[in-house]
Design a protein around this motif. Sequence first.
Motif, mmCIF file in Angstrom:
data_model
loop_
_atom_site.group_PDB
_atom_site.id
_atom_site.type_symbol
_atom_site.label_atom_id
_atom_site.label_comp_id
_atom_site.label_asym_id
_atom_site.label_seq_id
_atom_site.Cartn_x
_atom_site.Cartn_y
_atom_site.Cartn_z
ATOM 1 N N VAL A 107 0.826 -1.210 0.000
ATOM 2 C CA VAL A 107 0.000 0.000 0.000
ATOM 3 C C VAL A 107 0.859 1.259 0.000
ATOM 4 N N MET A 108 2.156 1.112 0.273
ATOM 5 C CA MET A 108 3.126 2.214 0.214
ATOM 6 C C MET A 108 2.841 3.311 1.230
ATOM 7 N N HIS A 109 2.156 2.976 2.316
ATOM 8 C CA HIS A 109 1.943 3.956 3.378
ATOM 9 C C HIS A 109 3.217 4.205 4.181
ATOM 10 N N ASP A 110 4.206 3.336 4.002
ATOM 11 C CA ASP A 110 5.442 3.477 4.773
ATOM 12 C C ASP A 110 6.565 4.107 3.956
ATOM 13 N N VAL A 111 6.226 4.692 2.795
ATOM 14 C CA VAL A 111 7.238 5.302 1.926
ATOM 15 C C VAL A 111 6.960 6.794 1.814
ATOM 16 N N VAL A 112 7.970 7.594 2.100
ATOM 17 C CA VAL A 112 7.881 9.050 1.977
ATOM 18 C C VAL A 112 8.765 9.465 0.807
ATOM 19 N N HIS A 113 8.173 10.052 -0.218
ATOM 20 C CA HIS A 113 8.923 10.489 -1.393
ATOM 21 C C HIS A 113 9.399 11.921 -1.177
ATOM 22 N N ILE B 266 20.854 19.628 2.654
ATOM 23 C CA ILE B 266 19.817 18.603 2.576
ATOM 24 C C ILE B 266 19.753 17.805 3.876
ATOM 25 N N LYS B 267 20.913 17.459 4.418
ATOM 26 C CA LYS B 267 20.943 16.699 5.672
ATOM 27 C C LYS B 267 20.322 17.509 6.808
ATOM 28 N N GLU B 268 20.628 18.799 6.838
ATOM 29 C CA GLU B 268 20.071 19.657 7.889
ATOM 30 C C GLU B 268 18.552 19.723 7.798
ATOM 31 N N PHE B 269 18.031 19.871 6.584
ATOM 32 C CA PHE B 269 16.584 19.938 6.429
ATOM 33 C C PHE B 269 15.923 18.595 6.743
ATOM 34 N N LEU B 270 16.580 17.505 6.377
ATOM 35 C CA LEU B 270 16.022 16.194 6.697
ATOM 36 C C LEU B 270 15.924 15.988 8.202
ATOM 37 N N ILE B 271 16.986 16.329 8.912
ATOM 38 C CA ILE B 271 17.029 16.069 10.354
ATOM 39 C C ILE B 271 16.166 17.056 11.126
ATOM 40 N N GLU B 272 16.201 18.328 10.733
ATOM 41 C CA GLU B 272 15.505 19.351 11.508
ATOM 42 C C GLU B 272 14.068 19.593 11.049
ATOM 43 N N LYS B 273 13.743 19.233 9.820
ATOM 44 C CA LYS B 273 12.403 19.514 9.302
ATOM 45 C C LYS B 273 11.612 18.247 8.979
ATOM 46 N N VAL B 274 12.234 17.351 8.202
ATOM 47 C CA VAL B 274 11.498 16.187 7.709
ATOM 48 C C VAL B 274 11.237 15.176 8.819
ATOM 49 N N LEU B 275 12.282 14.790 9.549
ATOM 50 C CA LEU B 275 12.114 13.777 10.593
ATOM 51 C C LEU B 275 11.118 14.206 11.671
ATOM 52 N N PRO B 276 11.170 15.449 12.177
ATOM 53 C CA PRO B 276 10.146 15.849 13.158
ATOM 54 C C PRO B 276 8.729 15.790 12.609
ATOM 55 N N ARG B 277 8.542 16.136 11.324
ATOM 56 C CA ARG B 277 7.202 16.069 10.728
ATOM 57 C C ARG B 277 6.710 14.624 10.672
ATOM 58 N N ILE B 278 7.617 13.707 10.329
ATOM 59 C CA ILE B 278 7.224 12.299 10.259
ATOM 60 C C ILE B 278 6.825 11.793 11.638
ATOM 61 N N ARG B 279 7.634 12.097 12.658
ATOM 62 C CA ARG B 279 7.317 11.636 14.017
ATOM 63 C C ARG B 279 6.010 12.244 14.511
ATOM 64 N N GLU B 280 5.757 13.477 14.120
ATOM 65 C CA GLU B 280 4.554 14.170 14.588
ATOM 66 C C GLU B 280 3.286 13.605 13.965
ATOM 67 N N ARG B 281 3.364 13.226 12.691
ATOM 68 C CA ARG B 281 2.157 12.858 11.960
ATOM 69 C C ARG B 281 2.008 11.360 11.716
ATOM 70 N N TRP B 282 3.004 10.567 12.071
ATOM 71 C CA TRP B 282 2.913 9.142 11.764
ATOM 72 C C TRP B 282 1.899 8.462 12.680
ATOM 73 N N PRO B 283 1.048 7.580 12.130
ATOM 74 C CA PRO B 283 0.029 6.908 12.954
ATOM 75 C C PRO B 283 0.659 6.096 14.084
ATOM 76 N N ARG B 284 0.057 6.177 15.253
ATOM 77 C CA ARG B 284 0.593 5.464 16.419
ATOM 78 C C ARG B 284 0.537 3.951 16.228
ATOM 79 N N GLU B 285 -0.472 3.458 15.487
ATOM 80 C CA GLU B 285 -0.589 2.007 15.315
ATOM 81 C C GLU B 285 0.535 1.431 14.469
ATOM 82 N N ASP B 286 1.227 2.288 13.700
ATOM 83 C CA ASP B 286 2.345 1.823 12.883
ATOM 84 C C ASP B 286 3.690 2.116 13.531
ATOM 85 N N PHE B 287 3.675 2.469 14.802
ATOM 86 C CA PHE B 287 4.917 2.807 15.499
ATOM 87 C C PHE B 287 5.821 1.573 15.582
ATOM 88 N N GLY B 288 7.090 1.759 15.264
ATOM 89 C CA GLY B 288 8.062 0.678 15.321
ATOM 90 C C GLY B 288 8.305 -0.003 13.993
#
Length: 361
Positions: A153-159, A218-240
């Motif tokens: 279903v590709m719900h675990d892939v972020v393009h 790119i690394k700075e934006f990934l770590i400071e912007k992208v990763l926090p957004r993923i952690r904030e919005r990722w469904p809790r049932e898919d944690f781990g």
Amino acid sequence: MTDEERWEIYHALLARSINGKLKEYHTTEVSNLFSVPLQTVQKIWRRAKNTPNGEAVDVSHKRKGNCGRKKNHIDLSRIVDVPLRRRKTLQSLAASLDMSCTSLFRCLKDGLIKRHTNAIKPSLTENTMRVRLEFCIFMLDRSTMPDHPKFNVMHDVVHIDEKWFYMTKRQSLIIFIPLKKLHRIALVKVHPVQRKIRNRAAGTMELKPMTSIKREDIKEFLIEKVLPRIRERWPREDFGKPIYIQQDNARTHVDPTDEYFRAAASQQGFDIRLMCQPPNSPDLNILDLGFFNAIQTLQHEVCPKTTEELVYAVKNSFDEYSSKHVNRIFLTLQSCMKETMKVRGSNDYKIPHLKKAIMEK
């Protein structure tokens, strides 16, 4: 005189005839009735009378299709011998055939030759085709193989990817990183204005695009912007569960084995991994496949005049783009991967028309 008028004259004469014969004044009467020369009326009647028995009477113009300048014969078979690089315009092709461009345009108008457009696809090596094939197989759901293979279903892939958005078609201003349907991040920074101008005093903070993007940026934006957004919005049932950030093979992109990124991606118990799509494969990324063009089309409906207005216009276009249309792009992506596997990793295929709107009903 039109054919309809000639037929009306003939029927008027026929109505006045008796046993196929006319009185002397009948032709003069019809000539005055239709305001045509007497000789024309007589020629029409004479032509009808001279029709052989058993054949239909025809008083139409004989000049139809047999008047005007005769067309020059053009040997279009010579086009095959002209190299493709000389067939890009009518002018170039006409020069190669030693003929006028007007004559060639008439052939195009008559349907004797046709224009054909084709997207230029990158040339692939055997190794690249193998990597493309492995990438598509990786996207298959293992539980459905081998009898009825289906895609994940590709719900675990972020393009992710960078994209220049333009205030006008000539002036490039800003780069964005969309995260599937999660968020969009503008690669811009705030700088103080160095000189005083009419509308701004020196030292005023101004938003400017990053015209040069390096790997560390790119690394700075990934770590400071992208990763926090993923952690904030990722469904809790898919944690781990593993989360994949798919990027292309640009030199400025972060190496998937970068220790600094991997340490940041594993914080708070998340398992976020970087993965690279196969080289020369924009058809395996939904952003290049259609999402960027769709966003830019919406953005061009607004006329931003400043960088701030452009950032707002792009973000607003992103928010307005419906998830239904995003799902259609993912269906197109899956169809591209399916066709890629059919041709053993090559890109020599046409994207099939799936009638996605009908499938949603």
